[in-house]
Design an enzyme around this catalytic site. Sequence first.
Site, PDB file in Angstrom:
ATOM      1  N   SER A 135      43.528 -42.727  -1.537  1.00  0.00           N
ATOM      2  CA  SER A 135      42.682 -43.766  -0.944  1.00  0.00           C
ATOM      3  C   SER A 135      43.392 -45.103  -0.922  1.00  0.00           C
ATOM      4  O   SER A 135      44.286 -45.373  -1.714  1.00  0.00           O
ATOM      5  CB  SER A 135      41.393 -43.930  -1.740  1.00  0.00           C
ATOM      6  OG  SER A 135      40.689 -42.728  -1.801  1.00  0.00           O
TER       7      SER A 135
HETATM    8  N1  SAH Z   1      41.872 -39.361  -6.303  1.00  0.00           N
HETATM    9  C1  SAH Z   1      43.061 -38.968  -5.565  1.00  0.00           C
HETATM   10  C2  SAH Z   1      42.820 -38.809  -4.080  1.00  0.00           C
HETATM   11  C3  SAH Z   1      42.005 -37.640  -3.825  1.00  0.00           C
HETATM   12  S1  SAH Z   1      42.037 -36.934  -2.223  1.00  0.00           S
HETATM   13  C4  SAH Z   1      44.209 -39.902  -5.807  1.00  0.00           C
HETATM   14  O1  SAH Z   1      44.065 -40.873  -6.563  1.00  0.00           O
HETATM   15  O2  SAH Z   1      45.262 -39.637  -5.254  1.00  0.00           O
HETATM   16  C5  SAH Z   1      40.789 -35.721  -2.558  1.00  0.00           C
HETATM   17  C6  SAH Z   1      41.243 -34.574  -3.400  1.00  0.00           C
HETATM   18  O3  SAH Z   1      40.115 -33.764  -3.673  1.00  0.00           O
HETATM   19  C7  SAH Z   1      42.269 -33.671  -2.709  1.00  0.00           C
HETATM   20  O4  SAH Z   1      43.411 -33.581  -3.485  1.00  0.00           O
HETATM   21  C8  SAH Z   1      41.538 -32.330  -2.613  1.00  0.00           C
HETATM   22  O5  SAH Z   1      42.394 -31.214  -2.778  1.00  0.00           O
HETATM   23  C9  SAH Z   1      40.549 -32.433  -3.768  1.00  0.00           C
HETATM   24  N2  SAH Z   1      39.399 -31.533  -3.686  1.00  0.00           N
HETATM   25  C10 SAH Z   1      38.716 -31.092  -2.591  1.00  0.00           C
HETATM   26  N3  SAH Z   1      37.701 -30.285  -2.949  1.00  0.00           N
HETATM   27  C11 SAH Z   1      37.729 -30.198  -4.312  1.00  0.00           C
HETATM   28  C12 SAH Z   1      36.946 -29.510  -5.265  1.00  0.00           C
HETATM   29  N4  SAH Z   1      35.904 -28.750  -4.927  1.00  0.00           N
HETATM   30  N5  SAH Z   1      37.269 -29.658  -6.578  1.00  0.00           N
HETATM   31  C13 SAH Z   1      38.320 -30.424  -6.957  1.00  0.00           C
HETATM   32  N6  SAH Z   1      39.102 -31.106  -6.092  1.00  0.00           N
HETATM   33  C14 SAH Z   1      38.819 -30.999  -4.785  1.00  0.00           C
END
Ligand code: SAH
Length: 246
Positions: A92
């Site tokens: 983000s």
């Molecule tokens: N917080 C992260 C950005 C996250 S992007 C940072 O600081 O970089 C969103 C993430 O959520 C992705 O990596 C995706 O793979 C993960 N995601 C999607 N569905 C999910 C689920 N059900 N459980 C855990 N992670 C999930």
Amino acid sequence: MSRRNLVSWLLLGIVFCISGLISQDNLDKDKTFFQKKREQMVSSQIQSRGLRDQRLLQAFLSVPRHLFVPEQYRREAYEDYPLPIGEGQTISQPYIVALMTAAAEVQPGDKVLEIGTGSGYQAAILNQLTDQVFSVEIRETLAGRAAGVLRSLNYDGVRVRCADGYFGWPEEAPFDAILVTCAANHIPPPLFQQLKEGGRLVIPVGSTVFFQTLTLVRKVGGRPVVKQLLDVRFVPMIGEIEKEKR
Ligand code: SAH
């Protein structure tokens, strides 16, 4: 050793010393470059938009965001937009990470759960504020990579697990705060259950293909008190949530 050999060795030694000094100099320049970028990011994107908590600002000044993004995006790491982190996922924009962190009101010693480890950056920011961070990532490659980066930078208060975050982390519940960094069309009930009384859940709720509303849910007397914060766009949560229609 002949005189000629001695001269060759000496010359080689001198070349080594000079290249060592140059690469040290480059490292120092890089450090100053990224530190300046970080300071600019904090003042122009975070502080100027109204987030002024000193602990929060300090966390953003100290975490090297450029080390959490793929090498080709390092120079852009502190810009005011999200960046790709592989597997079609994104880190983000700094302000959104800051806004979610501020809304979660993390205090020292708090137990915090993050769903969607991604690059590990949000987890590192949380670890600056408390020493108990639990982060769940569903994609194995991302979970492994993030855990490696966090370890190499000594964020020892973060534990990463590869699983479907829809179910939270029941063995470690309850949590003072839960941050969900992927878009959900409803609030996963296990996450609300795993929140302490008075705890805060920050989650983008809405269409997983278009826009969502960043939502703050506080548990008061066992019930949710909901506040809508801002329209946002996150990558979708996958897994169990896709099966559940609510
Ligand atoms: N917080 C992260 C950005 C996250 S992007 C940072 O600081 O970089 C969103 C993430 O959520 C992705 O990596 C995706 O793979 C993960 N995601 C999607 N569905 C999910 C689920 N059900 N459980 C855990 N992670 C999930």
